[in-house]
Design a protein around this motif. Structure first.
Motif, PDB file in Angstrom:
ATOM      1  N   SER A  99       0.932  -1.306  -0.128  1.00 24.03           N
ATOM      2  CA  SER A  99      -0.113  -0.178   0.018  1.00 24.03           C
ATOM      3  C   SER A  99       0.671   1.546  -0.092  1.00 24.03           C
ATOM      4  O   SER A  99       0.652   2.767   0.125  1.00 24.03           O
ATOM      5  N   THR A 100       1.856   1.277   0.576  1.00 25.38           N
ATOM      6  CA  THR A 100       3.066   2.489   0.151  1.00 25.38           C
ATOM      7  C   THR A 100       4.393   2.317  -1.100  1.00 25.38           C
ATOM      8  O   THR A 100       5.022   3.289  -0.825  1.00 25.38           O
ATOM      9  N   ARG A 101       4.232   1.627  -1.542  1.00 28.81           N
ATOM     10  CA  ARG A 101       5.166   1.103  -2.762  1.00 28.81           C
ATOM     11  C   ARG A 101       4.314   2.056  -4.147  1.00 28.81           C
ATOM     12  O   ARG A 101       3.558   1.784  -4.284  1.00 28.81           O
ATOM     13  N   ALA A 102       5.568   2.706  -4.418  1.00 33.28           N
ATOM     14  CA  ALA A 102       4.820   3.498  -6.043  1.00 33.28           C
ATOM     15  C   ALA A 102       4.507   2.882  -6.951  1.00 33.28           C
ATOM     16  O   ALA A 102       4.626   1.754  -7.283  1.00 33.28           O
ATOM     17  N   PRO A 103       3.377   3.138  -7.912  1.00 32.46           N
ATOM     18  CA  PRO A 103       2.879   2.788  -9.052  1.00 32.46           C
ATOM     19  C   PRO A 103       4.201   1.361  -9.885  1.00 32.46           C
ATOM     20  O   PRO A 103       3.224   1.251 -10.611  1.00 32.46           O
ATOM     21  N   GLN A 104       4.615   2.286 -10.146  1.00 31.98           N
ATOM     22  CA  GLN A 104       5.250   1.869 -11.323  1.00 31.98           C
ATOM     23  C   GLN A 104       6.392   0.466 -10.510  1.00 31.98           C
ATOM     24  O   GLN A 104       6.591  -0.284 -11.701  1.00 31.98           O
ATOM     25  N   SER A 105       6.360   0.882  -9.415  1.00 29.84           N
ATOM     26  CA  SER A 105       7.159  -0.938  -8.966  1.00 29.84           C
ATOM     27  C   SER A 105       6.560  -1.911  -8.321  1.00 29.84           C
ATOM     28  O   SER A 105       6.258  -2.946  -8.317  1.00 29.84           O
TER      29      SER A 105
END
Ligand SMILES: Nc1ncnc2c1ncn2[C@@H]1O[C@H](COP(=O)(O)OP(=O)(O)O)[C@@H](O)[C@H]1O
Ligand SMILES: [Mg+2]
Lengths: 377, 275
Positions: free
Chosen positions: B33-39
């Motif tokens: 839930s806290t990981r940036a969308p691209q990764s």
């Protein structure tokens, strides 16, 4: 401090009557013991005085107040329960203070009362602990202390010592007697243990199946049991009771023929003859008979022999004798003043002889009895 | 108990495996839930990052999530409050009053558990629509109570049954009324039981999906679990937002357990098992 008066107090559980019309006056400062076998209604009667059990009919007065319909909290009584009933989540100090706080007493006065009660009972070092950290004897003291701090009009104790071991029981018994005399508050004490009753009581109320059988000072009920139940219940070992009939001024059963005490006139009626094991004397005397020993029990200071007199089983308590054994024969006698006669049908005592060697039933020499009661245990 | 070294090691290893097994999904949820969308979908690394709060802000600003959260809070707190009050009263009454057939009453309350929730939910829904309460939070609260109340009564019954009545009698002799004795002695002593019942009913209501799905139709009255589920497939699959929403659902549960776990464990072992 106050008198407690029970008038025709009854308790019904549905259709069964647990307590049948008890009439009793407990004098100011008196220690009255309710004694009887389990299930005879002692606790129920006590709880009706406390207000924990509704009274089916009759009335209870404490002092000049009719408390029959009052809540327990308004009766100004204190109670000690068999399982102590200490509040497990409160410290000992809070346990003692709880009843005072409920009565809106000022903090300094609560402190003063709690401290002096703790002092009196040796609880001072334990005040900060919780009940779970105490031994049985200590919890018992706290329960007593909780009653004591309240300074109520009456103490009510329901088998307070039955969860303690024998040695501690004797110690706490003495302590309760001492405290009661010191504070001078009336006390009702329930027990099924006759030694406790005999040693503590100013008066004993003996109950059976919801009926009061006899009310009297310890030695009175010992010397003059009012009926067969009391005769069998008080005294250890039990009184010898022989069923027979009256014939020509004598009590007869099988080959036995014993003279009746003065004042007992009953010809042809079925009787029960009673004499305590400790009152049968060894050697020639009035009513002497041959006693054939069956079983010998050495109790230390005394020797209890169970054997046969004229076809009846009889227990004889004598001073320590090392020479008796099964099969020994000896002469024993039944002193007439020690004989109790009961009507076999009603169980009521007949005759008004005292049953003791004293001219009058003594009311004060309780201590003397306490020692002999101890020995017979 | 003294254990030998190998058996102790085995015990710790077993405990570790169980903890990882149960804690990993939670960890993964929070991390995702806290990981940036691209990764998020490409680099499945165990290490958190790159860090973003984008999903949370999307969720709270662009969706109905906040109002659904409020619905969930209203329902769960009402359920807990009503369950507490009524289960305490009913449980106390069946333990202390002489009531004919009280075993039957308590037993009958548990019958609700013999049926799967769906079986109950449909008739309840029908009844509520008939009386004009369909699609309201109240209907959901009542539906949840059919599960939480029996549980609470049954649990507290075990608690009160084990509490000697002499304690209350002692308090009454000491100057309390019957109610006072209950409030000052029985309730504080039942605290572990009360907390356990509160947590259980909160849990049941907060995470309920079945009842909410059937009872609630309009978007405005949806609770979070149903609202979150409707995000799947309604437009595209927004894993990040779903993970953020799930984390927000789980957060109060973590909080409650962390604060109250000792009472909870006490309550579980004192009330239910011995009762
Ligand atoms: N709640 C109750 N319901 C029905 N019967 C009871 C109840 N409590 C006591 N009894 C009956 O009343 C009688 C007296 O009981 P109790 O006063 O407790 O005796 P004890 O002398 O041993 O203290 C017993 O026969 C008991 O079975
Ligand atoms: Mg009793």
């Amino acid at each position: 401090m106050a008198q407690v008066r029970l008038s025709q107090v009854r308790k019904m559980y549905g259709a069964t009557m647990a307590v049948h019309g008890v009439d009793l006056v407990i004098e100011d400062g008196e220690l009255v013991v309710f004694l009887g076998p389990s299930g005879c209604g002692k606790s129920t009667t006590l709880r009706m005085i406390a207000g924990l059990e509704a009274i089916s009919s009759g009335s209870v007065e404490i002092g000049t107040r009719d408390v029959t319909k009052l809540e327990p909290k308004d009766r100004n009584i204190a109670m000690v329960f068999q399982n102590y009933a200490l509040y497990p989540h409160k410290t000992i100090r809070e346990n003692l203070a709880f009843g005072l706080r409920m009565r809106k007493m000022s903090a300094p006065e609560i402190n003063q009362r709690v401290n002096s009660a703790a002092e009196m009972l040796g609880l001072t070092p334990l005040l900060g602990r919780k009940p779970g950290q105490l031994s049985g004897g200590q919890m018992q003291r706290v329960a007593l202390g909780r009653a004591l701090v309240r300074e109520p009009e009456v103490f009510l104790l329901d088998e307070p010592l039955s969860n303690l071991d024998a040695k501690l029981r004797v110690k706490m018994r003495e302590e309760i007697a001492r405290l009661q005399k010191k504070v001078g508050t009336s006390m009702v004490y329930v027990t099924h243990d006759q030694v406790e009753a005999m040693t503590l009581a100013d008066r004993i109320v003996i109950m059976q199946s919801g009926h009061v059988q006899q009310v009297g000072a310890p030695l009175e009920v010992y010397d003059r049991p009012a009926n067969l139940f009391v005769a069998g219940f008080i005294g250890s070992p039990e009184m010898n009771l022989i069923d027979g009939r009256a014939e020509g001024g004598k009590f007869r059963f099988n080959d036995l023929s014993l003279s009746l005490p003065q004042g007992v006139r009953a010809d042809g009626t079925p009787l029960t003859f009673g004499i305590r094991p400790e009152h049968i004397t060894i050697g020639d005397g009035p009513n002497s008979q041959i006693f054939r020993v069956g079983v010998v029990e050495q109790l230390g200071a005394q020797t209890l022999c169970v054997g046969d007199v004229g076809g009846c089983q009889v227990r004889v308590m004598m001073d320590r004798t090392d020479t008796v054994s099964s099969g020994t024969e000896m002469t024993v006698s039944f002193p007439p003043q020690r004989i109790h006669i009961f009507a076999a049908e009603t169980g009521e005592r007949l005759g008004d002889h005292t049953g003791s060697e004293e001219a009058e039933p003594p009311r004060t020499s309780k201590r003397a009895l306490e020692t002999s009661e101890e020995e017979t245990r | 108990m003294v254990r030998s070294v190998p058996s102790r090691i085995a015990l710790y290893v077993a405990a570790l495996i169980i903890s990882i097994y149960s804690a990993f999904p939670i960890y993964w949820m929070v991390v995702s839930s806290t990981r940036a969308p691209q990764s998020l979908l490409r680099e499945t690394s165990l290490v958190p990052g790159p860090f973003t709060l984008e999903y949370y802000s999307n969720l709270l600003e662009l969706t109905d999530y906040p109002s659904q959260l409020l619905n969930s809070v209203i329902v769960a707190f009402s359920v807990v409050a009503i369950t507490m009050v009524f289960s305490v009263m009913i449980a106390y009454a069946v333990t202390r009053q002489r009531i004919r057939g009280k075993k039957l009453i308590v037993g009958a309350m548990l019958y609700a558990y013999m049926f799967p929730p769906l079986l109950l939910a449909i008739p309840i829904y029908t009844i509520f629509t008939k009386i004009g309460l369909g699609d309201t939070l109240l209907s959901l609260i009542v539906a949840h109570l059919t599960l939480t109340l029996p549980l609470g009564v049954w649990f507290l019954w075990g608690f009160f049954k084990n509490m000697p009545f002499e304690l209350e009698e002692a308090a009454m002799v000491d100057g309390c009324t019957r109610l006072g004795a209950f409030l000052r002695i029985v309730l504080p002593l039942s605290l572990p039981g009360l907390i356990t019942v509160a947590i259980f009913s909160f849990l049941l209501s907060w995470t309920d999906y079945t009842f909410a799905l059937i009872m609630i139709g309009s978007d405005a009255n949806k609770t979070v679990p149903v609202g979150l589920a409707s995000m799947i497939g309604s437009f595209d699959l927004r894993w990040g937002e779903i993970m953020a929403g799930s984390t927000l659902i789980a957060l109060p549960l973590f909080g409650a357990f962390a604060l109250l776990s000792q009472y909870f464990i006490q309550g579980m072992s004192a009330g239910a098992v011995k009762g």
